[in-house]
Design a protein around this motif. Sequence first.
Motif, PDB file in Angstrom:
ATOM      1  N   GLN A   6      27.094  35.213  49.245  1.00  0.00           N
ATOM      2  CA  GLN A   6      27.074  36.565  48.692  1.00  0.00           C
ATOM      3  C   GLN A   6      27.309  36.324  47.313  1.00  0.00           C
ATOM      4  O   GLN A   6      27.950  36.105  46.860  1.00  0.00           O
ATOM      5  CB  GLN A   6      27.978  37.790  49.411  1.00  0.00           C
TER       6      GLN A   6
ATOM      7  N   GLU B  76      26.102  38.062  43.214  1.00  0.00           N
ATOM      8  CA  GLU B  76      25.758  39.593  42.565  1.00  0.00           C
ATOM      9  C   GLU B  76      24.435  39.830  41.908  1.00  0.00           C
ATOM     10  O   GLU B  76      24.369  38.359  40.929  1.00  0.00           O
ATOM     11  CB  GLU B  76      27.019  39.596  41.739  1.00  0.00           C
TER      12      GLU B  76
ATOM     13  N   GLY C 194      22.400  43.987  42.653  1.00  0.00           N
ATOM     14  CA  GLY C 194      23.576  44.306  43.419  1.00  0.00           C
ATOM     15  C   GLY C 194      23.651  43.100  44.232  1.00  0.00           C
ATOM     16  O   GLY C 194      23.599  41.598  43.904  1.00  0.00           O
ATOM     17  N   LEU C 195      24.314  43.226  45.365  1.00  0.00           N
ATOM     18  CA  LEU C 195      25.063  41.641  46.249  1.00  0.00           C
ATOM     19  C   LEU C 195      24.136  41.439  47.155  1.00  0.00           C
ATOM     20  O   LEU C 195      23.063  42.521  47.906  1.00  0.00           O
ATOM     21  CB  LEU C 195      25.891  42.272  46.971  1.00  0.00           C
TER      22      LEU C 195
ATOM     23  N   THR D 243      29.236  47.947  50.938  1.00  0.00           N
ATOM     24  CA  THR D 243      28.342  47.602  50.595  1.00  0.00           C
ATOM     25  C   THR D 243      26.515  47.707  51.415  1.00  0.00           C
ATOM     26  O   THR D 243      26.863  48.159  52.640  1.00  0.00           O
ATOM     27  CB  THR D 243      27.917  45.714  50.422  1.00  0.00           C
TER      28      THR D 243
ATOM     29  N   SER E 255      32.627  43.350  48.880  1.00  0.00           N
ATOM     30  CA  SER E 255      32.136  42.984  47.832  1.00  0.00           C
ATOM     31  C   SER E 255      32.896  42.080  47.674  1.00  0.00           C
ATOM     32  O   SER E 255      33.928  41.759  48.118  1.00  0.00           O
ATOM     33  CB  SER E 255      32.057  44.128  46.766  1.00  0.00           C
ATOM     34  N   ASN E 256      32.446  40.997  47.097  1.00  0.00           N
ATOM     35  CA  ASN E 256      33.518  39.785  46.189  1.00  0.00           C
ATOM     36  C   ASN E 256      34.345  40.605  45.695  1.00  0.00           C
ATOM     37  O   ASN E 256      35.292  39.662  45.259  1.00  0.00           O
ATOM     38  CB  ASN E 256      32.218  38.806  45.627  1.00  0.00           C
ATOM     39  N   LYS E 257      34.246  41.493  45.092  1.00  0.00           N
ATOM     40  CA  LYS E 257      35.372  41.802  44.363  1.00  0.00           C
ATOM     41  C   LYS E 257      36.605  42.021  44.833  1.00  0.00           C
ATOM     42  O   LYS E 257      38.215  42.362  43.974  1.00  0.00           O
ATOM     43  CB  LYS E 257      35.166  42.579  43.206  1.00  0.00           C
TER      44      LYS E 257
END
Length: 226
Positions: free
Chosen positions: A82, A84, A88-89, A135, A141-143
């Motif tokens: 995934q 960014e 967006g993602l 998401t 999300s990655n974060k």
Amino acid sequence: MNFKEFDDMLIAETPIEIRDHSDAEVDAILAELHQKQTSRPSCSSYWALEMQILAGLRCGEIPPLEWNMDITENDIYIHRTQLESEDGLVIVNHTKTGKNRHFPIADDMQDFLSRLKDMHNTYYPDSPFLFPGETKNGTISNKAVYYVYRNICKKLGIEIIEDVIKGPHSFRRNAISAAVNNSNGDVNLAAEMYGNSVRVINTNYYTGINMERGREVLNKRKLSVS
């Protein structure tokens, strides 16, 4: 991506061996995660961080994982990331290095997946993802893992050396270093399992020598002493 959010995570001259976590720190983080999984079982991010600790995945490799596509009885198929983007993602059909890989499911991972599946069946029975989120992709999300990691370190008082936050990627260093050291230096095996080149592993991961094995090698050198 706002790179300033992460510019304190790495200083080039920081020695490799202090950019990962001690066994005691890992144990403490896992214990805290298990408490949070009990109190807030539907929070996918808590489970995702445990997955990263156990498998040493890159942050972007965690969100795309699906039960039917990527989890078998024997291994986890890692082949998507995934990313960014301006929109967006987005999930792409390749890993960071373009090397797809099968990660063996060991006993601790089997136990984790069993617990995760029970949670998933209760709270997210219609989601294909291991770690559902809000998401547009329907995953975390990655974060998300980073934020959980940061808050747990703060709560546990895990030392931040010279204002450097080690980041969840440190668990990748832990996992790769352990794989090399526990296999008597099989860097090729570690490269296949974790999707790095042998050169990158030798350069960026702390693989201390097996002292007993080193002693045996040195003792085989016979010098004549006058």
